[in-house]
Design a protein around this motif. Sequence first.
Motif, PDB file in Angstrom:
ATOM      1  N   GLU A 189      -3.343  -0.471  -8.987  1.00 27.31           N
ATOM      2  CA  GLU A 189      -3.940  -1.269 -10.338  1.00 27.31           C
ATOM      3  C   GLU A 189      -4.297  -2.473 -10.181  1.00 27.31           C
ATOM      4  N   VAL A 190      -3.913  -3.354  -9.350  1.00 26.82           N
ATOM      5  CA  VAL A 190      -4.532  -4.715  -8.864  1.00 26.82           C
ATOM      6  C   VAL A 190      -5.651  -4.651  -8.373  1.00 26.82           C
ATOM      7  N   ALA A 191      -6.108  -3.716  -7.308  1.00 24.68           N
ATOM      8  CA  ALA A 191      -7.346  -3.532  -6.805  1.00 24.68           C
ATOM      9  C   ALA A 191      -8.273  -3.215  -7.565  1.00 24.68           C
ATOM     10  N   ARG A 192      -7.983  -2.026  -8.387  1.00 18.74           N
ATOM     11  CA  ARG A 192      -8.898  -1.542  -9.558  1.00 18.74           C
ATOM     12  C   ARG A 192      -9.424  -2.590 -10.544  1.00 18.74           C
ATOM     13  N   ALA A 193      -8.269  -3.352 -11.142  1.00 17.17           N
ATOM     14  CA  ALA A 193      -8.725  -4.598 -11.878  1.00 17.17           C
ATOM     15  C   ALA A 193      -9.726  -5.493 -11.382  1.00 17.17           C
ATOM     16  N   HIS A 194      -9.917  -5.559 -10.157  1.00 17.87           N
ATOM     17  CA  HIS A 194     -10.416  -6.522  -9.450  1.00 17.87           C
ATOM     18  C   HIS A 194     -11.825  -6.033  -8.587  1.00 17.87           C
ATOM     19  N   ASP A 195     -11.909  -4.661  -8.846  1.00 18.75           N
ATOM     20  CA  ASP A 195     -13.024  -4.045  -7.977  1.00 18.75           C
ATOM     21  C   ASP A 195     -13.021  -4.172  -6.703  1.00 18.75           C
ATOM     22  N   ILE A 196     -11.550  -4.076  -6.059  1.00 20.23           N
ATOM     23  CA  ILE A 196     -11.544  -4.167  -4.570  1.00 20.23           C
ATOM     24  C   ILE A 196     -11.409  -2.679  -4.187  1.00 20.23           C
ATOM     25  N   LEU A 197     -12.198  -2.354  -2.945  1.00 16.73           N
ATOM     26  CA  LEU A 197     -11.793  -1.360  -2.233  1.00 16.73           C
ATOM     27  C   LEU A 197     -10.516  -1.375  -1.551  1.00 16.73           C
ATOM     28  N   LEU A 198      -9.466  -0.715  -1.931  1.00 17.12           N
ATOM     29  CA  LEU A 198      -8.254  -0.414  -1.345  1.00 17.12           C
ATOM     30  C   LEU A 198      -8.478   0.551  -0.119  1.00 17.12           C
ATOM     31  N   CYS A 199      -7.916   0.209   1.272  1.00 20.91           N
ATOM     32  CA  CYS A 199      -7.879   1.008   2.086  1.00 20.91           C
ATOM     33  C   CYS A 199      -6.676   1.072   2.828  1.00 20.91           C
ATOM     34  N   ALA A 200      -6.110   2.288   2.860  1.00 20.68           N
ATOM     35  CA  ALA A 200      -4.782   2.454   3.675  1.00 20.68           C
ATOM     36  C   ALA A 200      -4.979   3.097   5.014  1.00 20.68           C
ATOM     37  N   ASP A 201      -4.456   2.297   6.121  1.00 19.14           N
ATOM     38  CA  ASP A 201      -4.591   2.837   7.488  1.00 19.14           C
ATOM     39  C   ASP A 201      -3.172   3.779   7.432  1.00 19.14           C
ATOM     40  N   ASP A 202      -3.430   4.954   7.465  1.00 21.42           N
ATOM     41  CA  ASP A 202      -2.298   5.910   7.275  1.00 21.42           C
ATOM     42  C   ASP A 202      -2.127   6.710   8.530  1.00 21.42           C
ATOM     43  N   CYS A 203      -2.478   5.951   9.701  1.00 20.58           N
ATOM     44  CA  CYS A 203      -2.199   6.608  11.145  1.00 20.58           C
ATOM     45  C   CYS A 203      -0.639   7.142  11.193  1.00 20.58           C
ATOM     46  N   TYR A 204       0.200   6.803  10.665  1.00 21.37           N
ATOM     47  CA  TYR A 204       1.739   6.914  11.029  1.00 21.37           C
ATOM     48  C   TYR A 204       2.185   7.529   9.673  1.00 21.37           C
ATOM     49  N   LEU A 205       1.608   8.331   8.808  1.00 25.30           N
ATOM     50  CA  LEU A 205       2.097   8.904   7.783  1.00 25.30           C
ATOM     51  C   LEU A 205       3.029   9.937   8.175  1.00 25.30           C
ATOM     52  N   ASP A 206       2.879  10.960   9.221  1.00 26.43           N
ATOM     53  CA  ASP A 206       3.524  11.830   9.697  1.00 26.43           C
ATOM     54  C   ASP A 206       4.637  11.294  10.822  1.00 26.43           C
ATOM     55  N   LEU A 207       4.756  10.287  10.890  1.00 25.98           N
ATOM     56  CA  LEU A 207       5.803   9.806  11.972  1.00 25.98           C
ATOM     57  C   LEU A 207       6.545   8.700  11.199  1.00 25.98           C
ATOM     58  N   TYR A 208       7.930   9.215  11.022  1.00 29.98           N
ATOM     59  CA  TYR A 208       8.948   8.476  10.305  1.00 29.98           C
ATOM     60  C   TYR A 208      10.312   8.968  10.646  1.00 29.98           C
ATOM     61  N   PHE A 209      11.271   7.816  10.371  1.00 32.55           N
ATOM     62  CA  PHE A 209      12.552   7.992  10.818  1.00 32.55           C
ATOM     63  C   PHE A 209      13.466   7.984   9.433  1.00 32.55           C
ATOM     64  N   THR A 210      13.170   8.215   8.312  1.00 35.23           N
ATOM     65  CA  THR A 210      13.684   8.356   7.189  1.00 35.23           C
ATOM     66  C   THR A 210      13.772   9.830   6.772  1.00 35.23           C
ATOM     67  N   ASP A 211      14.741  10.077   6.010  1.00 36.31           N
ATOM     68  CA  ASP A 211      14.948  11.359   5.344  1.00 36.31           C
ATOM     69  C   ASP A 211      13.622  12.024   4.720  1.00 36.31           C
ATOM     70  N   GLU A 212      13.106  11.097   3.810  1.00 36.64           N
ATOM     71  CA  GLU A 212      11.846  11.521   3.000  1.00 36.64           C
ATOM     72  C   GLU A 212      10.711  11.077   3.611  1.00 36.64           C
ATOM     73  N   PRO A 213       9.522  11.767   3.822  1.00 37.80           N
ATOM     74  CA  PRO A 213       8.270  11.433   4.249  1.00 37.80           C
ATOM     75  C   PRO A 213       7.848  10.216   3.406  1.00 37.80           C
ATOM     76  N   PRO A 214       7.085   9.198   3.983  1.00 45.26           N
ATOM     77  CA  PRO A 214       6.510   8.241   3.310  1.00 45.26           C
ATOM     78  C   PRO A 214       5.405   8.494   2.362  1.00 45.26           C
ATOM     79  N   PRO A 215       5.205   7.934   1.306  1.00 49.08           N
ATOM     80  CA  PRO A 215       3.841   8.205   0.350  1.00 49.08           C
ATOM     81  C   PRO A 215       2.506   7.959   0.885  1.00 49.08           C
ATOM     82  N   GLY A 216       1.417   8.182   0.488  1.00 49.90           N
ATOM     83  CA  GLY A 216       0.053   7.838   0.654  1.00 49.90           C
ATOM     84  C   GLY A 216      -0.784   7.512  -0.603  1.00 49.90           C
TER      85      GLY A 216
END
Length: 378
Positions: A189-216
């Motif tokens: 929401e904040v990035a969209r309001a200011h026309d900022i390209l929001l980039c996610a370094d998602d290299c570890y999305l599949d590597l987690y120690f929680t019961d539920e996988p993290p969102p992207g």
Amino acid sequence: MAAPASATYFSVVLDQAKEDLARRGVPIFDFGVGDPIEPTPPFIRQALIEALDPVSQYPTIVGQRRLRQAVAGWARRRLDVTLDPDTQVLPAAGSKEAIFHLPLAVVGSDEKRRRIVYPSPSYPVYDGSARYSGCIAHPVPLSESNVYRLELEALGEAVLRETRIAWLNYPHNPTGASVDLDYLRRQVEVARAHDILLCADDCYLDLYFTDEPPPGVLQVTQTGVLSFGSLSKRSGMTGYRSGYIAGDASVIAALKRARPNFGVGSQDFVQAAAAVAWADDAHVAERRAIFRAKRDRLAVFLTERGYVVSGSQGAIYLWVRVPIANRELFFARLLEHGIVVSPGESFGQAGEGYFRLALVPSLDQINQAIAIWSQITF
């Protein structure tokens, strides 16, 4: 233009320290650089071998369609989102180069907004990318008190108006902290309001120690955002140099125009191996279990010894407070005994007072390191 002055990349410093230990015949327990030792699964290696054609030719920047389809298939299974493999997915020679080159493609020479926001502590490539592209590096300190979350809104209007790119990274390197979907929605929401390209370094999305996988972030939107992913840790393919860029079709189109100048298309045989890797989830679950066992063993030892383990919900790292005031003495004593860790300040000033343990040694090696560590006095 001359390259900007910068500190020696932290992995080079660690390599020098390890060479010194080897010369002295000290057994090395390397928790420094995050380069896992678990073998690349056989089916991935076989796919690469079978794709080795007698004639070697230049790969294309857009890459093989089967690879783009495999990335889109992973996104469907893992994130429940639909990506167009022709307009929203672009292969990369590892996510590091893709992150580094991004400003060269999207920040024009006449662009007034040249600020690149990124977390601190962080993967050093965000800072290098900003500086080498002639942009303004803007590290945002993270801490235990804010659960290592970069809140764009807290930067204020003056900074946001000057920002062209903002980086998120969860699970976070080096702290291993994670976030929820509501957090990602707020940043979008904040990035969209200011026309900022929001980039996610998602290299570890599949590597987690929680019961539920993290969102992207792609689960929130595919407009005004990019996701950068990698097979390095997920599939044990650090040496293959294979990743992806996915998201906003208009930005992907701009990257297709710019990236031929960098010459960064992965070899066709690497793309063949990458395609089968993204298409399979079973080997990732096995690797995740291995990292979790290492993480749990180290966390128990450190906690019992009075160390404060912070974050550490994902990625392949433990983030730990240095237990004594004299940080240099602490790291020196560990090195004397062959235990190599990454000082927190290697990842930016906000990391000072912590150290990162990469879950690289085997479980047996970790137990050997623990036996030695438990006898060290600081």
